[in-house]
Motif scaffolding. Structure first.
Motif, PDB file in Angstrom:
ATOM      1  N   GLU A   6       0.843  -1.191   0.000  1.00 14.24           N
ATOM      2  CA  GLU A   6       0.000   0.000   0.000  1.00 14.24           C
ATOM      3  C   GLU A   6       0.873   1.233   0.000  1.00 14.24           C
ATOM      4  OE1 GLU A   6      -3.120   0.342   2.796  1.00 14.24           O
ATOM      5  OE2 GLU A   6      -3.994  -1.622   2.355  1.00 14.24           O
ATOM      6  N   LEU A   7       0.577   2.156  -0.902  1.00 10.72           N
ATOM      7  CA  LEU A   7       1.298   3.422  -0.991  1.00 10.72           C
ATOM      8  C   LEU A   7       0.324   4.541  -0.675  1.00 10.72           C
ATOM      9  CD1 LEU A   7       3.966   4.863  -1.726  1.00 10.72           C
ATOM     10  CD2 LEU A   7       3.113   5.040  -4.065  1.00 10.72           C
ATOM     11  N   GLN A   8       0.517   5.176   0.485  1.00 11.05           N
ATOM     12  CA  GLN A   8      -0.362   6.257   0.909  1.00 11.05           C
ATOM     13  C   GLN A   8      -0.093   7.502   0.063  1.00 11.05           C
ATOM     14  OE1 GLN A   8      -2.664   6.068   3.668  1.00 11.05           O
ATOM     15  NE2 GLN A   8      -2.270   3.890   3.437  1.00 11.05           N
ATOM     16  N   PHE A  12      -6.788   0.414  10.305  1.00 10.55           N
ATOM     17  CA  PHE A  12      -7.344  -0.287   9.146  1.00 10.55           C
ATOM     18  C   PHE A  12      -8.820   0.074   9.006  1.00 10.55           C
ATOM     19  CE2 PHE A  12      -3.620  -2.962   9.814  1.00 10.55           C
ATOM     20  CZ  PHE A  12      -3.220  -3.199   8.511  1.00 10.55           C
ATOM     21  N   GLU A  13      -9.191   0.564   7.848  1.00 11.76           N
ATOM     22  CA  GLU A  13     -10.578   0.878   7.535  1.00 11.76           C
ATOM     23  C   GLU A  13     -10.948   0.171   6.239  1.00 11.76           C
ATOM     24  OE1 GLU A  13     -11.189   5.078   7.427  1.00 11.76           O
ATOM     25  OE2 GLU A  13     -10.384   5.417   9.454  1.00 11.76           O
ATOM     26  N   ASN A  14     -11.906  -0.776   6.376  1.00 14.83           N
ATOM     27  CA  ASN A  14     -12.305  -1.593   5.212  1.00 14.83           C
ATOM     28  C   ASN A  14     -11.089  -2.251   4.559  1.00 14.83           C
ATOM     29  OD1 ASN A  14     -15.035  -0.833   5.525  1.00 14.83           O
ATOM     30  ND2 ASN A  14     -14.662   1.054   4.358  1.00 14.83           N
ATOM     31  N   SER A  15     -10.240  -2.826   5.419  1.00 13.93           N
ATOM     32  CA  SER A  15      -9.031  -3.551   5.000  1.00 13.93           C
ATOM     33  C   SER A  15      -7.972  -2.653   4.383  1.00 13.93           C
ATOM     34  CB  SER A  15      -9.389  -4.675   4.002  1.00 13.93           C
ATOM     35  OG  SER A  15     -10.275  -5.590   4.603  1.00 13.93           O
ATOM     36  N   GLN A  16      -8.173  -1.345   4.419  1.00 12.95           N
ATOM     37  CA  GLN A  16      -7.183  -0.414   3.894  1.00 12.95           C
ATOM     38  C   GLN A  16      -6.498   0.302   5.048  1.00 12.95           C
ATOM     39  OE1 GLN A  16      -6.451  -0.085   0.505  1.00 12.95           O
ATOM     40  NE2 GLN A  16      -7.824  -1.835   0.336  1.00 12.95           N
ATOM     41  N   LEU A  17      -5.209   0.475   4.928  1.00 12.88           N
ATOM     42  CA  LEU A  17      -4.440   1.153   5.962  1.00 12.88           C
ATOM     43  C   LEU A  17      -4.590   2.661   5.798  1.00 12.88           C
ATOM     44  CD1 LEU A  17      -2.560   0.310   8.305  1.00 12.88           C
ATOM     45  CD2 LEU A  17      -0.638   0.743   6.772  1.00 12.88           C
ATOM     46  N   VAL A  18      -4.972   3.339   6.876  1.00 12.45           N
ATOM     47  CA  VAL A  18      -5.198   4.785   6.849  1.00 12.45           C
ATOM     48  C   VAL A  18      -4.272   5.443   7.866  1.00 12.45           C
ATOM     49  CG1 VAL A  18      -6.855   6.646   7.194  1.00 12.45           C
ATOM     50  CG2 VAL A  18      -7.597   4.486   6.151  1.00 12.45           C
ATOM     51  N   ALA A  19      -3.587   6.491   7.442  1.00 15.72           N
ATOM     52  CA  ALA A  19      -2.678   7.222   8.317  1.00 15.72           C
ATOM     53  C   ALA A  19      -3.309   8.545   8.731  1.00 15.72           C
ATOM     54  CB  ALA A  19      -1.350   7.477   7.610  1.00 15.72           C
ATOM     55  N   PHE A  39       6.462  -3.204  12.364  1.00 10.13           N
ATOM     56  CA  PHE A  39       5.481  -3.250  13.442  1.00 10.13           C
ATOM     57  C   PHE A  39       5.105  -4.718  13.613  1.00 10.13           C
ATOM     58  CE2 PHE A  39       1.193  -3.093  15.270  1.00 10.13           C
ATOM     59  CZ  PHE A  39       1.437  -2.287  16.376  1.00 10.13           C
ATOM     60  N   GLY A  40       5.768  -5.371  14.578  1.00 11.58           N
ATOM     61  CA  GLY A  40       5.579  -6.811  14.741  1.00 11.58           C
ATOM     62  C   GLY A  40       5.970  -7.547  13.477  1.00 11.58           C
ATOM     63  N   ASP A  41       5.146  -8.524  13.094  1.00 10.74           N
ATOM     64  CA  ASP A  41       5.368  -9.248  11.848  1.00 10.74           C
ATOM     65  C   ASP A  41       4.271  -8.960  10.835  1.00 10.74           C
ATOM     66  OD1 ASP A  41       3.351 -10.514  13.241  1.00 10.74           O
ATOM     67  OD2 ASP A  41       3.883 -12.514  12.533  1.00 10.74           O
ATOM     68  N   ARG A  42       3.528  -7.863  11.046  1.00 16.16           N
ATOM     69  CA  ARG A  42       2.382  -7.587  10.182  1.00 16.16           C
ATOM     70  C   ARG A  42       2.602  -6.419   9.234  1.00 16.16           C
ATOM     71  NH1 ARG A  42      -2.304  -9.853  11.795  1.00 16.16           N
ATOM     72  NH2 ARG A  42      -2.859  -9.449   9.615  1.00 16.16           N
ATOM     73  N   ILE A  43       3.396  -5.417   9.645  1.00 12.67           N
ATOM     74  CA  ILE A  43       3.566  -4.215   8.822  1.00 12.67           C
ATOM     75  C   ILE A  43       5.050  -3.882   8.709  1.00 12.67           C
ATOM     76  CG2 ILE A  43       3.016  -1.769   8.525  1.00 12.67           C
ATOM     77  CD1 ILE A  43       0.556  -2.175  10.270  1.00 12.67           C
ATOM     78  N   LEU A  44       5.486  -3.606   7.489  1.00 11.63           N
ATOM     79  CA  LEU A  44       6.827  -3.096   7.232  1.00 11.63           C
ATOM     80  C   LEU A  44       6.676  -1.768   6.510  1.00 11.63           C
ATOM     81  CD1 LEU A  44       9.930  -3.489   7.218  1.00 11.63           C
ATOM     82  CD2 LEU A  44       9.680  -4.588   4.981  1.00 11.63           C
ATOM     83  N   ALA A  45       7.121  -0.679   7.151  1.00  9.05           N
ATOM     84  CA  ALA A  45       7.036   0.652   6.563  1.00  9.05           C
ATOM     85  C   ALA A  45       8.339   0.986   5.846  1.00  9.05           C
ATOM     86  CB  ALA A  45       6.744   1.691   7.638  1.00  9.05           C
ATOM     87  N   VAL A  46       8.227   1.661   4.704  1.00  5.24           N
ATOM     88  CA  VAL A  46       9.373   1.974   3.852  1.00  5.24           C
ATOM     89  C   VAL A  46       9.328   3.458   3.499  1.00  5.24           C
ATOM     90  CG1 VAL A  46      10.616   1.387   1.741  1.00  5.24           C
ATOM     91  CG2 VAL A  46       9.168  -0.342   2.857  1.00  5.24           C
ATOM     92  N   SER A  47      10.422   4.170   3.729  1.00  6.39           N
ATOM     93  CA  SER A  47      10.485   5.593   3.384  1.00  6.39           C
ATOM     94  C   SER A  47      11.366   5.811   2.165  1.00  6.39           C
ATOM     95  CB  SER A  47      11.008   6.415   4.565  1.00  6.39           C
ATOM     96  OG  SER A  47      12.295   5.970   4.948  1.00  6.39           O
ATOM     97  N   SER A  48      11.198   6.985   1.552  1.00  4.31           N
ATOM     98  CA  SER A  48      11.902   7.258   0.300  1.00  4.31           C
ATOM     99  C   SER A  48      12.176   8.745   0.138  1.00  4.31           C
ATOM    100  CB  SER A  48      11.063   6.755  -0.886  1.00  4.31           C
ATOM    101  OG  SER A  48      11.590   7.200  -2.121  1.00  4.31           O
ATOM    102  N   LEU A  49      13.152   9.039  -0.715  1.00  2.00           N
ATOM    103  CA  LEU A  49      13.448  10.426  -1.048  1.00  2.00           C
ATOM    104  C   LEU A  49      12.335  11.087  -1.851  1.00  2.00           C
ATOM    105  CD1 LEU A  49      17.229  10.194  -2.084  1.00  2.00           C
ATOM    106  CD2 LEU A  49      16.296  11.067   0.064  1.00  2.00           C
ATOM    107  N   ASP A  50      11.418  10.289  -2.393  1.00  2.00           N
ATOM    108  CA  ASP A  50      10.332  10.873  -3.182  1.00  2.00           C
ATOM    109  C   ASP A  50       9.232  11.487  -2.317  1.00  2.00           C
ATOM    110  OD1 ASP A  50       8.852   8.722  -2.237  1.00  2.00           O
ATOM    111  OD2 ASP A  50       8.750   7.677  -4.162  1.00  2.00           O
ATOM    112  N   GLY A  51       9.356  11.377  -0.989  1.00  2.00           N
ATOM    113  CA  GLY A  51       8.394  12.008  -0.095  1.00  2.00           C
ATOM    114  C   GLY A  51       7.218  11.144   0.302  1.00  2.00           C
ATOM    115  N   TYR A  52       7.246   9.869  -0.086  1.00  2.00           N
ATOM    116  CA  TYR A  52       6.138   8.980   0.238  1.00  2.00           C
ATOM    117  C   TYR A  52       6.594   7.847   1.153  1.00  2.00           C
ATOM    118  CZ  TYR A  52       3.416  11.258  -3.440  1.00  2.00           C
ATOM    119  OH  TYR A  52       2.756  12.182  -4.199  1.00  2.00           O
ATOM    120  N   VAL A  53       5.627   7.276   1.857  1.00  2.00           N
ATOM    121  CA  VAL A  53       5.855   6.093   2.671  1.00  2.00           C
ATOM    122  C   VAL A  53       4.972   4.981   2.128  1.00  2.00           C
ATOM    123  CG1 VAL A  53       5.609   5.057   4.964  1.00  2.00           C
ATOM    124  CG2 VAL A  53       6.436   7.401   4.750  1.00  2.00           C
ATOM    125  N   SER A  54       5.549   3.818   1.906  1.00  2.13           N
ATOM    126  CA  SER A  54       4.767   2.659   1.484  1.00  2.13           C
ATOM    127  C   SER A  54       4.753   1.638   2.610  1.00  2.13           C
ATOM    128  CB  SER A  54       5.329   2.039   0.203  1.00  2.13           C
ATOM    129  OG  SER A  54       6.661   1.586   0.414  1.00  2.13           O
TER     130      SER A  54
END
Length: 403
Positions: free
Chosen positions: A4-6, A50-57, A336-351
């Motif tokens: 998922e790319l927010q 999680f809202e309707n199976s979608q991750l919301v920040a 975050f445990g074994d369920r979520i892996l967050a990835v940051s980038s120089l493009d300004g987004y977090v996936s």
């Protein structure tokens, strides 16, 4: 597993994100750090749901008012009660929960605020590492040094020098400190009665360079990682026989890599590992594995310039991979445990890479080994230029490198 790319601006108008980490709570709270030219809010705190199976920040608050320039690294303490940040202003700030006055009112609310500023570096801070107890923190800087601070007092415990170029990664495990420099060297220090002294300086094996130079790897980050049990040290920006790899060192012999994990899944010229982050959980072992001596399985993620690879201690090749999810180079990883892996980038987004329950394996409890006793024999002052020779035993196997 899904990606998922927010599509939100995490920092200003797509300002670069240099680092992130999770607070250890039941609800995922994510800390992001980077640039924010308009408001100087270089650190931000987010709640994930999680809202309707979608991750919301949802943006909760900004940690602002102390750093004067962009923040390169943010790390949450082991207890989850403090956040440390290092920036281009050469300062390290310790943040904690505190009462803050509401603007335009005489009332107070609980939020995050700076409680201590650690000073000692003359250049940008690129990486940070907490000790298991949270009492000390080590910092890596562009001034070609590592500083060990006592968090409660802010005092400099020890300055470790002897690097030829900027230090771009640091990690702590019990009485060991490991740091990587852009001089293509991994240095391992051991804590003795008079502080940390150099134990190994690893640069080559059989006259072959073990690490990439600045032109082929990230010039800023070589974020290495000890495993949570302290048995493994995983070092990015590695190379073996012209193949980009992550080198795995065993604690019982840190002078030479034991296993090399290839990262060139796309045969890309931009393929260089810049960060390794261990999943904090233990998993039930199912295979003998290519890392011997473990009664459980360890899982870790590797960020290359353009891909995220998931490895475990039982296989040489990545068990999962995601590539080309960002427009510019990746910068950091957070579990975050074994369920979520967050990835940051120089493009300004977090996936976010989201795993199904049990997808990485069956989680098990492992009794923590007691902390090692510090050496009691007197040691000389830090001699960072000392180079340790390996024991001559061949441990890098060419057949471990996949084509």
């Amino acid at each position: 597993m899904k990606l998922e790319l927010q599509e939100i601006y995490w920092h200003g108008d797509r300002e670069r994100i240099m680092s992130l980490d999770f607070l250890r709570q039941s609800v995922p709270l994510l800390v992001t750090a980077g640039a924010e030219m308009s408001t100087s809010a270089y650190i931000r705190l987010w709640q994930l749901t999680f809202e309707n199976s979608q991750l919301v920040a949802k943006h909760l608050e900004d940690l602002a008012g102390t750093h004067e320039r962009s923040v390169n690294v943010v790390r949450v303490s082991p207890a989850g009660d403090c956040i440390a940040s290092g920036a281009d202003d050469a300062c390290i700030v310790i943040w904690a929960k505190k009462k803050k006055q509401i603007f335009g009112s005489d009332k107070e609310e609980e939020g995050w605020g700076s409680i201590r500023v650690l000073r000692g570096h003359m250049g940008e801070v690129h990486d940070l590492a907490w000790s298991e107890t949270g009492r000390i923190i080590a910092s890596a800087s562009m001034d070609a040094s590592v500083i060990v601070f006592e968090v409660s007092s802010g005092k400099v415990v020890q300055r470790i020098e002897g690097f030829n170029k900027l230090v771009s990664g640091v990690s702590l495990s019990r009485n060991l400190l490991a740091a990587m420099s852009n001089d293509r060297t991994l240095k391992v220090f051991k804590k003795g009665k008079k502080g940390y002294y150099i134990k190994h300086s690893v640069k080559d094996f059989e006259k072959n360079k073990l690490f990439q130079d600045e032109s082929s790897a990230s010039a800023f980050f070589r974020r290495l990682s000890f495993s949570q049990d302290g048995n493994l040290l995983l070092a990015p920006a590695g190379m073996y026989a012209d193949t980009p790899v992550v080198h795995c060192f065993m604690r019982k012999n840190l002078s030479v890599p034991s296993v090399c994990y290839p990262v060139n899944i796309n045969k890309s010229e931009r393929c260089a590992a810049l960060a390794v982050k261990m999943c904090p959980l233990y998993f039930k072992a199912s295979e003998s594995g290519c890392v011997s001596g473990l009664d459980y399985k360890l899982v870790w993620a590797v960020a290359t310039l353009e891909a995220v690879l998931i490895y475990n201690s039982e296989f040489l090749s990545p068990v999962k991979a995601v590539s080309n999810s960002h427009l510019l180079s990746l910068t950091d990883l957070a579990w975050f445990g074994d369920r979520i892996l967050a990835v940051s980038s120089l493009d300004g987004y977090v996936s976010f890479i989201i795993f199904e329950e049990g997808e990485l394996g069956e989680v098990i409890e492992v009794e923590q080994q007691p902390m090692e006793v510090e050496e009691q024999t007197p040691v000389k002052e830090n001699v960072a230029q000392t180079t340790q020779k390996n024991d001559g035993k061949k441990r890098i196997c060419p057949e471990l490198i996949s084509n």
